[in-house]
Enzyme design. Structure first.
Site, short mmCIF file in Angstrom:
data_model
loop_
_atom_site.label_atom_id
_atom_site.label_comp_id
_atom_site.label_asym_id
_atom_site.label_seq_id
_atom_site.Cartn_x
_atom_site.Cartn_y
_atom_site.Cartn_z
N LYS A 117 75.94 52.22 23.09
CA LYS A 117 77.30 52.58 23.49
C LYS A 117 78.24 52.68 22.30
CE LYS A 117 77.53 51.09 28.31
NZ LYS A 117 78.33 50.37 29.30
N LYS A 156 68.21 60.22 32.04
CA LYS A 156 68.60 59.54 33.25
C LYS A 156 69.86 60.17 33.83
CE LYS A 156 70.15 54.95 34.13
NZ LYS A 156 70.25 53.54 33.83
N LYS A 209 76.65 58.89 34.50
CA LYS A 209 78.00 59.42 34.42
C LYS A 209 78.33 59.83 33.00
CE LYS A 209 82.64 58.18 34.55
NZ LYS A 209 83.01 57.62 33.28
#
Ligand code: TRP
Length: 336
Positions: free
Chosen positions: A117, A200, A203
Site C-alpha cells: 500500500k 484480484k 476497489k
C-alpha cells in the site's frame, strides 16, 4: 437444556466504497452468513481503518451505514450476530495503543500489505496509521477473544502478528488473550477482475468494468458479465492458469447457484461463451436485485439500522470493555 455457548468468530470490513463488490461478497460475506449457525459472531465496519489512507470525510458516515445495511441484506442476522461500527467503541483504539508498545518497528515494517500500500507514493508519504494498521487490527481481534477470524489469504500475515502480540502480552504480563486462529476462507471464492483476470477484483486495482458492485444498476451488472474478458478458445472449462477469465465466471456461477463447477462445465458442453455469459448474467441479476432492494429499504428506514448498530455496539462493549479493563490493570495503569 440451555444452549451450549458457541465459539466466537470475529471479522471486519472497511467502509471504503459506495458498495461492496462481488469479491467482498463471494470472498467473505457469504461465508460470514454461514458461520452464524455454529458460532457467536461479531462483525464490524472498520471505519478507523478507513483513515489509514486518504478518505473523504463527507462520505465516511454514509459509507459506514451502507456497509452495515449490506451486511444485513446479505444475511447477517442482527439477532444472532453483533453488527457494530468500530469507532463506536473507543476500546479498539485504546487497546491498539497498548499493543503499539509491544510491537517492534522492524516487525511492523515486514507487513507485506504495508509494503504494497505504501509502494505507490513511497514509504515517506504513507501515514503512521497505515504503518500501524495491523496493530489496530490485532486490537480489533484480541478484544473479543474469538476462536476464529474468518479472513482472506491476504490477511494471514496480520493474523500471525495478532497471535505473536497476544502471546507476548500474555508472557510479559499475565495470560489475558486467547490466541485466535485464522479461518482462511475457501480458495474457490477467489474472485478476480472481469477485465484483467490475472488480478484480484478490488476497489483499488480494478477498472469500473472489471468490478461488479452489488449496488450497481442490475442492467449495468449484466452488461459487465456479458463483456467479461475470456479467451480465444470456445470451450467452457475450469483452468485457472490457462483460462482465468472463464474460470472466474464459473466460480461466480457456482457460488451463486450452489451448482458445482463440474456440473456447469457439463451443462455448457458444446455451447459457446455467449450462452454461458448470458445465463450467468441472468443468475447475477436475480441475485443482486433483491439484495439491492433490501439494502435500500434498510437505508430508507434509518431508525431500524441505527437500532441494529446500537444493539451491536452494546453487545460488543460488554465483551470489549472487560478485556480492556484487564489489560489496563495488567500493564499497571492507575485505576480511574
Ligand atoms: N484488514 C481487514 C481487511 O482488509 C479488515 C479488518 C480490520 C479485519 N480489522 C479486522 C478483519 C479484524 C478481521 C479482523 O480485510
Amino acid at each position: 437444556m440451555p444452549d451450549q455457548p458457541r465459539p466466537r468468530v470475529l471479522s471486519g470490513i472497511q467502509p471504503t466504497a459506495d458498495s461492496f463488490h462481488f469479491g467482498n461478497y463471494l470472498g467473505a460475506l457469504r461465508q460470514w452468513v454461514d458461520l452464524q449457525d455454529e458460532f457467536e459472531p461479531f462483525f464490524f465496519i472498520a471505519d478507523l481503518h478507513a483513515l489509514t489512507v486518504e478518505h473523504d470525510p463527507k462520505k465516511l458516515a454514509e459509507r459506514t451505514r451502507v456497509a452495515a445495511a449490506q451486511l444485513i441484506a446479505a444475511g447477517i442476522d442482527p439477532e444472532r450476530s453483533a453488527i457494530f461500527v468500530q469507532s463506536h467503541l473507543p476500546e479498539h483504539a485504546e487497546l491498539a495503543w497498548v499493543l503499539n508498545s509491544l510491537t517492534g518497528f522492524g516487525e511492523a515494517r515486514r507487513m507485506t500489505q504495508f509494503k504494497d500500500k505504501s509502494a505507490k507514493g513511497g514509504e515517506g508519504a504513507a501515514s503512521v496509521a497505515l504503518f500501524s494498521y495491523p496493530i489496530l487490527q490485532a486490537a480489533d481481534i484480541l478484544l473479543y477473544r474469538p476462536q476464529y477470524v474468518p479472513v482472506g489469504e491476504d490477511q494471514r500475515q496480520h493474523l500471525e502478528l495478532t497471535r505473536d502480540l497476544a502471546q507476548r502480552f500474555n508472557h510479559r504480563y499475565k495470560k489475558t488473550f486467547r490466541l485466535p486462529e485464522p479461518y482462511i476462507l475457501k480458495e474457490t471464492a477467489k474472485i478476480v477482475d472481469l477485465q484483467d483476470p490475472t488480478r484480484k477484483m478490488s476497489k483499488s486495482a480494478s477498472s469500473p468494468a472489471g468490478i461488479v458492485d452489488l449496488l450497481d444498476d442490475p442492467k449495468v451488472t449484466a452488461k459487465k458479465i456479458r463483456s467479461a474478458v475470456t479467451d480465444s478458445d470456445t470451450v467452457v472449462a475450469f483452468d485457472e492458469e490457462k483460462k482465468p477469465g472463464v474460470s472466474n465466471l464459473l466460480t461466480i456461477y457456482s457460488t451463486l447457484t450452489d451448482r458445482t463447477v463440474e456440473d456447469l462445465v457439463a451443462a455448457y458442453d458444446g455451447k459457446g461463451y455467449g450462452d454461458f455469459k448470458g445465463d450467468l448474467a441472468d443468475v447475477v441479476v436475480e441475485f443482486v436485485t433483491p439484495f439491492r432492494d433490501r439494502t435500500h429499504e434498510l437505508l430508507a428506514d434509518g431508525d431500524e439500522l441505527d437500532a441494529v448498530l446500537r444493539r451491536g455496539a452494546e453487545k460488543a462493549r460488554a465483551v470489549a470493555s472487560r478485556t480492556l479493563a484487564d489489560v489496563y490493570d495488567r500493564v499497571g495503569f492507575l485505576k480511574a
